[in-house]
Scaffold this motif. Sequence first.
Motif, mmCIF file in Angstrom:
data_model
loop_
_atom_site.group_PDB
_atom_site.id
_atom_site.type_symbol
_atom_site.label_atom_id
_atom_site.label_comp_id
_atom_site.label_asym_id
_atom_site.label_seq_id
_atom_site.Cartn_x
_atom_site.Cartn_y
_atom_site.Cartn_z
ATOM 1 N N VAL A 145 0.653 9.597 -5.771
ATOM 2 C CA VAL A 145 0.958 10.799 -5.711
ATOM 3 C C VAL A 145 2.068 11.348 -6.890
ATOM 4 O O VAL A 145 1.883 12.300 -7.460
ATOM 5 N N VAL A 146 3.297 10.535 -7.196
ATOM 6 C CA VAL A 146 4.006 10.863 -8.301
ATOM 7 C C VAL A 146 3.230 10.892 -9.786
ATOM 8 O O VAL A 146 3.284 11.959 -10.457
ATOM 9 N N THR A 147 2.161 10.020 -10.026
ATOM 10 C CA THR A 147 1.551 10.048 -11.136
ATOM 11 C C THR A 147 0.484 11.193 -11.360
ATOM 12 O O THR A 147 0.652 11.768 -12.116
ATOM 13 N N PHE A 148 -0.183 11.486 -10.240
ATOM 14 C CA PHE A 148 -1.067 12.653 -10.387
ATOM 15 C C PHE A 148 -0.471 14.005 -10.405
ATOM 16 O O PHE A 148 -1.027 14.893 -10.599
ATOM 17 N N GLY A 149 0.553 13.936 -9.763
ATOM 18 C CA GLY A 149 1.507 15.285 -9.811
ATOM 19 C C GLY A 149 2.142 15.466 -11.176
ATOM 20 O O GLY A 149 2.738 16.675 -11.279
ATOM 21 N N SER A 150 2.384 14.546 -11.824
ATOM 22 C CA SER A 150 2.923 14.617 -13.078
ATOM 23 C C SER A 150 2.086 15.512 -14.179
ATOM 24 O O SER A 150 1.067 15.653 -13.925
ATOM 25 N N SER A 151 2.730 15.760 -15.391
ATOM 26 C CA SER A 151 1.736 16.491 -16.279
ATOM 27 C C SER A 151 0.986 15.401 -17.184
ATOM 28 O O SER A 151 -0.125 15.892 -17.502
ATOM 29 N N MET A 183 0.803 -1.040 -0.099
ATOM 30 C CA MET A 183 0.063 -0.053 0.004
ATOM 31 C C MET A 183 0.815 1.214 0.019
ATOM 32 O O MET A 183 0.566 2.187 -0.635
ATOM 33 N N PRO A 184 1.904 1.408 0.811
ATOM 34 C CA PRO A 184 2.781 2.546 0.807
ATOM 35 C C PRO A 184 3.408 2.803 -0.587
ATOM 36 O O PRO A 184 3.215 3.976 -0.873
ATOM 37 N N PHE A 185 3.627 1.594 -1.305
ATOM 38 C CA PHE A 185 4.333 2.088 -2.689
ATOM 39 C C PHE A 185 3.407 2.342 -3.613
ATOM 40 O O PHE A 185 3.727 3.412 -4.213
ATOM 41 N N LEU A 186 2.136 1.946 -3.583
ATOM 42 C CA LEU A 186 1.062 2.520 -4.335
ATOM 43 C C LEU A 186 0.660 3.831 -4.060
ATOM 44 O O LEU A 186 0.340 4.791 -5.174
ATOM 45 N N ALA A 187 0.632 4.086 -2.721
ATOM 46 C CA ALA A 187 0.038 5.440 -2.402
ATOM 47 C C ALA A 187 1.267 6.354 -3.085
ATOM 48 O O ALA A 187 1.084 7.581 -3.480
ATOM 49 N N ILE A 188 2.630 6.203 -2.883
ATOM 50 C CA ILE A 188 3.568 6.963 -3.414
ATOM 51 C C ILE A 188 3.531 7.179 -4.939
ATOM 52 O O ILE A 188 3.717 8.113 -5.562
ATOM 53 N N MET A 189 3.240 5.963 -5.522
ATOM 54 C CA MET A 189 3.321 5.750 -7.060
ATOM 55 C C MET A 189 1.527 6.968 -7.495
ATOM 56 O O MET A 189 2.007 7.507 -8.608
#
Length: 57
Positions: free
Chosen positions: A9-15, A1-7
């Motif tokens: 955040v990174v994906t939604f924060g990208s262009s 779950m922590p890995f998924l949460a990080i991914m």
Amino acid sequence: MPFLAIMLVVTFGSSFGDKFMCQHAMKAPDEMRELHKQFYAYMKKMKKCGCKAKKVQ
């Protein structure tokens, strides 16, 4: 779950996340409501069986 949460955040924060995912969510409110309903039904089911998700900090 922590890995998924990080991914997420990174994906939604990208262009990519802004152009495709966020704008799609804004244009598809019925789909987002259904996903919301299914997610919370799943969480309720997990809570009922005694399963716990790890808290992401």
